[in-house]
Design an enzyme around this catalytic site. Structure first.
Site, PDB file in Angstrom:
ATOM      1  N   THR A  97      79.987  63.380  94.652  1.00  7.45           N
ATOM      2  CA  THR A  97      78.962  62.970  93.698  1.00  7.45           C
ATOM      3  C   THR A  97      77.777  63.899  93.875  1.00  7.45           C
ATOM      4  OG1 THR A  97      79.670  60.672  93.747  1.00  7.45           O
ATOM      5  CG2 THR A  97      77.441  61.108  92.955  1.00  7.45           C
ATOM      6  N   LYS A 172      79.220  59.638  86.548  1.00  8.94           N
ATOM      7  CA  LYS A 172      79.089  59.014  87.867  1.00  8.94           C
ATOM      8  C   LYS A 172      77.683  58.469  88.074  1.00  8.94           C
ATOM      9  CE  LYS A 172      80.087  57.593  91.969  1.00  8.94           C
ATOM     10  NZ  LYS A 172      80.543  58.394  93.097  1.00  8.94           N
ATOM     11  N   LYS A 240      71.189  59.256  98.211  1.00  9.66           N
ATOM     12  CA  LYS A 240      71.318  60.590  97.599  1.00  9.66           C
ATOM     13  C   LYS A 240      71.688  60.473  96.126  1.00  9.66           C
ATOM     14  CE  LYS A 240      75.217  62.388  97.775  1.00  9.66           C
ATOM     15  NZ  LYS A 240      76.471  62.447  96.966  1.00  9.66           N
TER      16      LYS A 240
END
Length: 287
Positions: A97, A172, A240
């Site tokens: 990701t 995502k 993150k």
């Protein structure tokens, strides 16, 4: 003939994904900065390569599943990176990701070297990786994606082409935005049930099949009830992801207060030493 696969990054999810490809009969070469993380794969037939460069010269399809955008950049760029060393015609699949802009940059640089790049981040955690039931969000050229669909079928049960380079990463981010606020609701519901003197297992049985049902409720709440905070997905990596999503949203002129609140809660947990716990450790914020 099945392509020879290179797999870089054998953490909580990457290890299970690479193992599934071995079981499916693919020749898998692997490299990871912490060699001990690849031990189990090597015992099951994977071939060790001592560097990204060496792996790139031995494989046809290369999958990366690393931690942060900076790790992706390190693997793909530079004189020892994949783009400089992969065989012409190779397909590079980043399942980390990461940033949509970085995915676009990788695709552009890869094309200059007669390589093909796909961004294909996943959702489903350690359970999905082990069972081959990941959701795979795919960006890249459609004809290239078609070539690697047999690989995706071994890793996931839901693999959808979203559009050109970067589209997988944008999708995502949608996934992570939805999960962030969901985790707050799931955790608060559990805390409320316990404070009310209810049996949380029975509550879960009642609400998981109704309108409140979600993957997080069904799969992560039982872990919390058992006080199992081991990572299916690290808090540090979720922070993150939320950071990337917020930055991307700001570039598009969007304010996402629910996402920002979730990030603040998780950052407080990280400051308290929970960065390597699973995302279900949000429960500890309330107790």
């Amino acid at each position: 003939m099945k392509p020879t696969i290179g797999f870089i990054g054998t953490g909580v999810m990457g290890k299970s994904m690479a193992h599934r490809l071995l079981e499916a009969g693919y020749d898998v070469h692997t490299y990871t900065r912490t060699a001990s993380k690849a031990k189990e794969l090597l015992q099951n037939g994977a071939i060790w390569q001592g560097s990204v460069k060496e792996l790139a010269k031995q494989t046809d399809v290369i999958i990366t599943m690393v931690g942060y955008p900076r790790d992706v950049e390190e693997v793909y760029f530079g004189t020892n990176g994949l783009i400089e060393n992969a065989l012409k015609g190779s397909i590079l699949i980043d399942m980390t990701t990461s940033s949509p802009d970085l995915a676009k940059k990788i695709a552009e640089k890869a094309k200059e070297k007669e390589l093909h790049a796909i961004d294909a981040p996943v959702s489903g955690g350690d359970i999905g990786a082990r069972n081959g039931k990941l959701s795979i969000m795919v960006g890249g050229e459609n004809h290239t994606v078609d070539q690697v669909m047999p690989i995706f079928k071994e890793l996931g049960q839901n693999y959808v082409w979203q559009g050109p380079a970067g589209a997988g990463q944008f999708t995502k981010m949608c996934n992570q935005i939805a999960i962030a606020s969901t985790m707050i609701g799931v955790t608060e519901a559990l805390v409320y049930a316990e404070k009310a003197g209810l049996d949380p297992n029975i509550v879960l049985e009642s609400i998981s099949g109704g309108a409140a049902g979600s993957w997080s409720l069904s799969h992560l709440t039982p872990r919390v009830i058992r006080r199992d905070f081991s990572p299916g997905f690290f808090i540090k990596h979720f922070i993150k992801d939320m950071t990337i999503a917020i930055e991307s949203a700001e570039e598009m002129g969007i304010d996402l207060p629910g996402l920002k609140l979730a990030k603040e809660l998780y950052e407080e947990l990280a400051r308290n030493g929970e960065e390597n716990s699973g995302t279900q450790a949000l429960y500890k914020y309330y107790v």
